[in-house]
Design an enzyme around this catalytic site. Structure first.
Site, PDB file in Angstrom:
ATOM      1  N   CYS A   1       2.563 -24.376  32.874  1.00  0.00           N
ATOM      2  CA  CYS A   1       2.915 -23.570  31.525  1.00  0.00           C
ATOM      3  C   CYS A   1       1.474 -22.926  30.989  1.00  0.00           C
ATOM      4  CB  CYS A   1       3.739 -24.568  30.704  1.00  0.00           C
ATOM      5  SG  CYS A   1       2.750 -25.787  30.023  1.00  0.00           S
TER       6      CYS A   1
HETATM    7  C1  RB5 Z   1       4.426 -20.957  25.750  1.00  0.00           C
HETATM    8  O1  RB5 Z   1       3.677 -19.927  24.903  1.00  0.00           O
HETATM    9  C2  RB5 Z   1       3.579 -22.192  25.717  1.00  0.00           C
HETATM   10  O2  RB5 Z   1       3.623 -23.026  24.657  1.00  0.00           O
HETATM   11  C3  RB5 Z   1       3.849 -23.203  26.892  1.00  0.00           C
HETATM   12  O3  RB5 Z   1       3.470 -22.138  28.180  1.00  0.00           O
HETATM   13  C4  RB5 Z   1       2.823 -24.179  27.094  1.00  0.00           C
HETATM   14  O4  RB5 Z   1       1.637 -24.001  26.872  1.00  0.00           O
HETATM   15  C5  RB5 Z   1       3.214 -25.511  26.417  1.00  0.00           C
HETATM   16  O5  RB5 Z   1       2.745 -26.784  26.427  1.00  0.00           O
END
Ligand code: RB5
Length: 155
Positions: free
Chosen positions: A72
């Site tokens: 993420c």
């Molecule tokens: C998404 O914008 C972001 O919050 C996600 O990819 C991640 O970083 C969450 O921990």
């Protein structure tokens, strides 16, 4: 170090924040002959990281994959979500030492990466360290994992 450790199956997932890094890591793993299940995302439209944590966890819990790579923006949300699933031992690792030792000592089965934190080349090295490592299975490591499993069972 060899780039491949056996014929392990790997499940790969990412939210929109990790989509581009996922594609780069998919190419990298395929190049080294890994058998990779890509569970998405398949574009960079906004999505929710727990959905991909679930897909990755399911593939491991069903034994369709032995290890997972979950991406993420920071790696944090992915790791929090993945660790809610029984049998998943996930951690954010942004260095190769942790990626290797997390498997050898802690039997980590999901590597979480933050695509907004690490560059592509470092991410490849981290993935290589994670995939090439094997749990050492020492008694003290098993004892510690048993305690964690008890947390999982009993809360
Ligand atoms: C998404 O914008 C972001 O919050 C996600 O990819 C991640 O970083 C969450 O921990």
């Amino acid at each position: 170090m060899s780039t491949k450790a056996g014929n392990i199956k790997v499940v790969l997932g990412a939210d929109h924040g990790g989509y581009h890094l996922k594609n780069a890591l998919l190419d990298y793993m395929l190049r080294f002959g890994y058998d990779v299940i890509d569970v998405g995302a398949f574009n960079d439209e906004p999505t929710d990281y727990p959905d991909y944590a679930k897909l990755v966890a399911e593939k491991i819990r069903s034994a369709e994959a032995e290890k997972g790579v979950l991406i993420c923006g920071s790696g944090v949300g992915a790791s929090i979500a993945a660790n809610k699933f029984k049998g998943i031992r996930a951690s954010v690792c942004h260095d190769t030492y942790s990626a290797r030792q997390g498997v050898e000592d802690d039997d980590m089965n999901v590597l979480c990466l933050g695509a907004r934190v690490v560059g592509e080349e470092l991410a490849k090295e981290i993935v290589k360290a994670f995939l090439c490592a094997r749990f050492k299975g020492l008694e003290r490591y098993k004892r510690r994992l048993k305690k964690i499993k008890e947390f999982e069972e009993n809360g």
